[in-house]
Design an enzyme around this catalytic site. Structure first.
Site: not given
Ligand code: PLP
Length: 404
Positions: A98, A120, A386
């Site tokens: 993010k 948000e 992610s």
């Molecule tokens: C917020 C988040 C997601 C989901 O958000 P996307 O916009 O779909 O990427 C996935 N993995 C992590 C670690 C997150 O913090």
């Protein structure tokens, strides 16, 4: 060699109206149009300028810690009968992908002359990333967060405070992410010149899905080059979890032209297929308008948007970015869902055998990849990791660790 050539040229979306095929667009009240026009003009003028890009790349390198590593996963590879590679967004500053988006958008906000940042947040990850980037770049930051989430995500609320942001609990609506986005949009309308709305995923009205995709594509560009260098070729498949869809579109986009690379998005299957039991808007949703965009959403027969369930707060959203809706209907990307229990199982496996505690969101991608490996022995699999799972310890205490 063949797999290194880009054999198809996918259509370049969005079009001039912010559409990805029939999806996307800008379904907003008239009061928001000037703010979106202003943002669009800023995106056109700055996003791909040499000056913006060099500052963005510099911040990514010296503050975020990019490029993030590509790690081979030897034990998962052996256990699954595949070659498993992990793109390590968990190693990025603040623990997830993010931050790429937050830094990029706040740099853009400064060029647009904004004096304050609003954002948000659901689970708090985007709020923390925005607060950190705003602090770094010297901007005041207000984060709207559903009152239910403020309660559920206390450690992240504390982090945002320490990073200098003001957290505003939203009690209206569902008092979670959807209500927080609505409140942020209301704030923005009241001061479209002085305020910049830093939206956290590849959702919302045009140009946000495009802007977020462009900023997050650094993930896929790095991963593609790292696969060529470290793995000796492109992956057979790239797998990512999909909430709003920003980490997935960021990983997938640079591979769209590689016809030989399959792409697999994994949604939250929650506790079952009933409406309200999951957050699988692509595989279970129907077309409709949510928060400014025509996309696939979880709604009832009357078009009422439904509440969702997922063990991972970051995937718990009733819509999805419009580009994913397009990529599913055009069949360039396959989408599946993974249940709560399956994701937790994959999280435990990765932690125990690779020494990586992934976010529960990312664990959905790991389980999807494991399922793919069983059906395609020997496949070269790239998983978008992610984020890291430290933030998930409270829920892991209540689930995987409850018998300790
Ligand atoms: C917020 C988040 C997601 C989901 O958000 P996307 O916009 O779909 O990427 C996935 N993995 C992590 C670690 C997150 O913090």
């Amino acid at each position: 060699m063949n797999s290194l050539l880009r054999t198809t040229s996918a259509p370049v979306f969005p079009d001039a109206r912010g559409r990805y095929g029939t999806f996307g667009g800008r379904y907003v009240p008239e009061t928001l149009v000037p703010a979106l026009d202003r943002l669009q003009a800023g995106v056109d003028q700055y996003l791909h300028s040499a000056d913006f890009q060099s500052e963005f790349v510099h911040e990514l390198k010296t503050w975020v810690g990019r490029p993030t590593a590509l790690s081979y996963a030897p034990t998962l590879s052996k256990r699954w009968g595949a070659q498993v590679w992990l793109k390590r967004e968990d190693l990025a500053h603040t623990g997830a992908h993010k931050i790429n988006n937050a830094v990029g958008q706040i740099l853009l906000a400064k060029r647009l002359g904004a004096k304050r940042i609003i954002a948000e947040t659901g689970a708090g990850q985007h709020g923390v990333a925005s607060a950190a980037a705003a602090a770094r770049l010297g901007m005041p930051c207000v984060v709207y967060m559903g009152a239910v989430d403020v309660e559920r995500q206390a450690p992240n609320v504390g982090r945002m405070h320490l990073l200098g942001a003001k957290v505003v609990p939203v009690t209206g609506g569902d008092a979670t992410l959807r209500a927080a986005i609505d409140e942020a949009l209301r704030d923005w309308v009241s001061d479209p010149d002085g305020t910049y709305y830093c939206l956290g995923s590849a959702v919302g009205p045009h140009p946000y899905p495009y802007l977020v995709r462009e900023l997050q594509s650094v993930i896929g560009r790095e991963a593609r080059a790292q696969m060529l260098e470290q793995a000796g070729g492109l992956p057979d498949v790239a797998v990512a979890c999909v909430g709003g869809g920003s980490n997935a579109i960021g990983l997938f986009h640079p591979f769209l032209g590689d016809a030989a690379v399959k792409l697999l998005g994994v949604e939250a299957g929650g506790r079952g297929t009933g409406l309200g039991d999951n957050a699988a808007s692509l595989t279970s949703g129907t077309p409709g308008v949510l928060q400014g965009s025509y996309t696939l959403i979880l709604q009832d027969a009357y078009g009422q948007v439904q509440e969702t369930h997922s063990v991972s707060a970051g995937l718990d959203y009733s819509g999805v970015g419009p580009e994913h809706a397009y990529l599913m209907t055009s069949k360039r990307v396959a989408y599946e869902s993974v249940m709560d229990e399956e994701a937790l199982d994959a999280l435990a496996e990765c932690a125990k055998f690779e020494g990586i505690l992934t976010a529960i969101e990312s664990a959905h991608a790991f389980y999807g990849a494991r399922r793919y490996a069983k059906a395609h022995p020997g496949a070269k699999i790239l998983i978008g990791c992610s984020g890291r799972g430290d933030k998930d310890m409270p829920i892991l205490q209540r689930t995987l660790l409850k018998d300790l």
